[in-house]
Design an enzyme around this catalytic site. Structure first.
Site, PDB file in Angstrom:
ATOM      1  N   HIS A 266     -13.300  -2.623  -9.884  1.00 16.77           N
ATOM      2  CA  HIS A 266     -14.570  -1.782  -8.123  1.00 16.77           C
ATOM      3  C   HIS A 266     -15.064  -0.720  -9.097  1.00 16.77           C
ATOM      4  CE1 HIS A 266     -12.725  -4.363  -5.858  1.00 16.77           C
ATOM      5  NE2 HIS A 266     -12.988  -3.658  -4.806  1.00 16.77           N
ATOM      6  N   HIS A 326      -5.984   2.390  -6.954  1.00 15.58           N
ATOM      7  CA  HIS A 326      -6.048   2.963  -8.043  1.00 15.58           C
ATOM      8  C   HIS A 326      -5.688   4.660  -9.545  1.00 15.58           C
ATOM      9  CE1 HIS A 326      -8.010  -0.954 -10.268  1.00 15.58           C
ATOM     10  NE2 HIS A 326      -8.246  -0.724  -9.234  1.00 15.58           N
TER      11      HIS A 326
END
Length: 365
Positions: A266, A326
């Site tokens: 992303h 993340h």
């Protein structure tokens, strides 16, 4: 008794000597201008010499990553609509991020530049327009004007104390906006007969093709799985369903993709897409006259604002990724690869190439 020298005599004495071998620039400059030229400007810093004004926006991404990660670290990552991966913005837009980026870019290119080319081919050559100032286009007329002015000034010097300069003095030139070396950024407010180049769409499509190829190699295919999936597997990652070496296929089969360094796809995609659209929209960021040029073209305005709106969404989702998803190292590596193509192309290489070159900054839209 000697008489004091008259005001007229003092002016004649102070005047630079006439010489047919001198150019009009020197023979019409005052002594004060010749002997008190402004000091040379200090050389720009390496970063200022490298980047165009709009390209300093790239600093937004590391700042967003740092602030978003800090906010999540201190407890701001509490459950919310955006912490759910199945939110509509993630599922509908980010999951198909490069598709939306390409679609909006194609529309922008066709409506803003394609329509301008069609209109340009069906109208006579304009007498003036918005664009970059090109002194070489009217050099001959300037030389003629300089000669005429020099003759008039010499004939009337005994009856007037005003001398007309045919070209800008050093002080006046110092005030002129300076274009950056190695770019085609025009001086603000200049007017000439600039038009849309016939190959503007071809160059833009080549730039889009190269950006698409980079996205494809990173995330989709790199002689097998994409580069990110290869890094994941090489660092010990695997799929809980045997035989799947791609994150996409693993999850489609209901498997769990875990164990390795999962570089943030992303973060990569959103940064890469934002910077690409930012560069292709740069004429509207660097040249205020570009907005005036599309003032009466509603479709062109909508296309421009569609690009701006999509980039706004990409930035917001990048911020949400920074807060909720993340580890920091995975986000930093994703950001690095997201900015890598931009730096190697728009920030450096394209400025030295005639093709595909930078997006044109000197056009009438």
């Amino acid at each position: 008794m000697e008489q004091a020298p008259s005001h007229h005599m003092r002016l004649e004495r102070d005047r630079a000597p006439e010489s047919p071998s001198l150019s009009p620039i020197i023979s019409h400059a005052t002594l004060d201008e010749l002997t008190h030229a402004p000091p040379a400007r200090p050389p720009p810093t390496p970063l200022a010499a490298l980047l165009l004004p709009h390209q300093f926006l790239s600093v937004v991404f590391p700042v967003t990553l740092a602030l978003g990660s800090l906010f999540g670290f201190i407890g701001g990552d509490r459950p919310s609509y955006f912490s759910n991966k199945r939110n509509i913005f993630n599922m509908l837009f980010v999951k198909n991020g490069w598709g939306w980026t390409s679609l909006v870019f194609w529309i922008y290119l066709a409506v803003v530049f394609g329509q301008a080319l069609l209109n340009q081919n069906h109208r006579p050559e304009p007498s003036s327009g918005v664009g970059v100032h090109r002194p070489e286009q009217d050099q001959a007329s300037q030389d003629i004007h300089a000669t005429a002015t020099a003759t008039d000034a010499s004939a009337s010097s005994s009856s007037t104390t005003t001398r007309t300069r045919t070209r800008s003095s050093p002080r006046e030139q110092d005030k002129e906006p300076q274009s950056l070396v190695g770019t085609n950024l025009p001086a603000s407010g200049t007017v000439s007969n600039a038009r849309v180049a016939s190959d503007v769409i071809v160059k833009a499509l080549v730039r889009w093709g190269l950006a698409t190829l980079y996205w494809w190699l990173i995330s989709q295919w790199f002689f097998g799985p994409g580069l990110f999936d290869r890094v994941f597997v090489l660092t010990g990652g695997s799929c809980s369903v045997d035989g799947h070496w791609s994150q996409h296929h693993c999850r489609r089969q209901g498997g769990l993709w875990s164990g390795g360094v999962d570089i943030s796809g992303h973060m990569f995609l959103l940064t890469h897409a934002f910077l690409f659209l930012m560069e292709e929209l740069s004429v509207f960021m660097n040249v205020p006259e570009a907005w005036t040029a599309i003032r009466d073209r509603a479709s062109a305005r909508y296309a421009v604002w569609a690009v701006v709106a999509l980039n706004g969404l990409w930035w917001w989702m990048l911020l949400m990724t920074s807060v909720y998803y993340h580890h920091l190292a995975e986000k930093m590596t994703g950001l690095f690869f997201g900015m890598l193509f931009w730096f190697c192309s728009y920030a450096t290489t394209y400025k030295t190439l005639a093709f595909p070159s930078m997006p044109d900054q000197a056009v009438v839209l």
